[in-house]
Design an enzyme around this catalytic site. Structure first.
Site, mmCIF file in Angstrom:
data_model
loop_
_atom_site.group_PDB
_atom_site.id
_atom_site.type_symbol
_atom_site.label_atom_id
_atom_site.label_comp_id
_atom_site.label_asym_id
_atom_site.label_seq_id
_atom_site.Cartn_x
_atom_site.Cartn_y
_atom_site.Cartn_z
ATOM 1 N N ASP A 7 2.122 0.376 1.612
ATOM 2 C CA ASP A 7 2.550 1.389 0.653
ATOM 3 C C ASP A 7 1.247 1.984 0.108
ATOM 4 O OD1 ASP A 7 4.010 2.974 -1.077
ATOM 5 O OD2 ASP A 7 4.133 1.426 -2.615
ATOM 6 N N GLU A 68 3.966 4.240 4.816
ATOM 7 C CA GLU A 68 4.871 5.193 4.177
ATOM 8 C C GLU A 68 4.367 6.616 4.395
ATOM 9 O OE1 GLU A 68 6.831 4.272 0.410
ATOM 10 O OE2 GLU A 68 6.276 6.267 -0.263
ATOM 11 N N ASP A 141 4.890 -1.880 -5.595
ATOM 12 C CA ASP A 141 4.171 -1.466 -4.387
ATOM 13 C C ASP A 141 4.202 -2.570 -3.328
ATOM 14 O OD1 ASP A 141 2.410 0.923 -5.855
ATOM 15 O OD2 ASP A 141 2.774 -0.842 -7.080
#
Lengths: 178, 178
Positions: A7, A68, A141
């Site tokens: 992330d 991501e 996260d």
């Protein structure tokens, strides 16, 4: 198959390593967050993040990286540093020959909660349950990085099952036509 | 002082090397563009860009890097790849211990044309004149990279002149007060 989910972020970069096979069963390998101080110049932060990420890659030797996909129109304030962190991840992965797949936030949420519009706490709750963790991974996260890895494994497993089914059907048709 | 200017981008990354001293006199050392095909996956493009950039750094050994500061609100479509290219530049520079300074497009335009709202052709025209080039550098990204390097050199030269003036004034005051 071992997948490292990222992330991306400079202040907090979530990293999660998950293992899975051809089914829905997935196992937690490791989870953590790399933090770099916003007070430091960006070049220092990028090098620090890359060094830390390289340590994760050395230690866990993932076969794939799930990153991501960042969109420029969401959260304009942090989009630049997020893009920087993504670039660091892609560079390190590519230099090692590890394939990187981008997953949109919507597809990750849909994979783990069934809804592409799920809120963060719901994603965290599902990740905790799927990986049979005794406590929820923190911060968000870290949970997101695990969700990315799970999403990647499940997409791959589903593709494999489809391919298996297609092969079985072809074999059946061949047998019938003989 | 030798400065390498970078107009970050993945499809076209402008690179310009300029040398200057304490005055306004600046000399062109080299200029070029690194291109990576948009059809290639981003991780490949980032590694290619970094490899090419490293060649420029090896060959020209700049003492400073002037990088265009990208803002998230301009040109949303390309901002992500621009941010990726910036990250590559900052990583390579930081790993070599070369200081990176970010310059806004407005300050670069103001430095070379006198107006922060100058159009690209005007920037190119001024860069061509300042560096006494027989032909305008092409594409615009190459001219922008040179403008960045010139802006950086002139800001440094101005700061040095101010520091010199301050030292002279201090010495004069000391002499008077004796």
């Amino acid at each position: 198959m071992r997948v490292l989910g990222v992330d991306p972020g400079l202040t907090r970069c979530g990293i999660g390593v998950v293992e899975g096979g051809r089914g829905r069963q997935v196992q937690l390998v490791a989870v953590g967050v790399v933090r770099t101080p916003p007070s430091e110049p960006t070049p220092h932060r990028l090098v620090y993040l890359q060094d830390e990420l390289e340590r994760w890659l050395d230690r866990y030797q993932p076969e794939a990286i799930a990153l991501e996909q960042v969109f420029a129109d969401v959260n304009v304030a942090s989009v630049m540093t997020t893009a920087h962190a993504s670039a660091v991840t892609m560079l390190s992965a590519q230099r090692r020959g590890i394939p990187v797949t981008l997953h949109t936030p919507t597809s990750v949420k849909a994979a783990v909660t069934g809804s592409g519009r799920a809120e963060k706490p719901q994603v965290t709750a599902m990740v905790t349950r799927i990986l049979r963790m005794s406590a929820a991974p923190k911060p968000a996260d870290a949970a997101d990085a695990l969700a990315l890895a799970i999403c990647h494994l499940w997409q791959g497993a589903a593709a494999n099952r489809l391919a298996d089914a297609a092969r079985t059907e072809q074999a059946r048709l061949k047998a019938v036509s003989r």
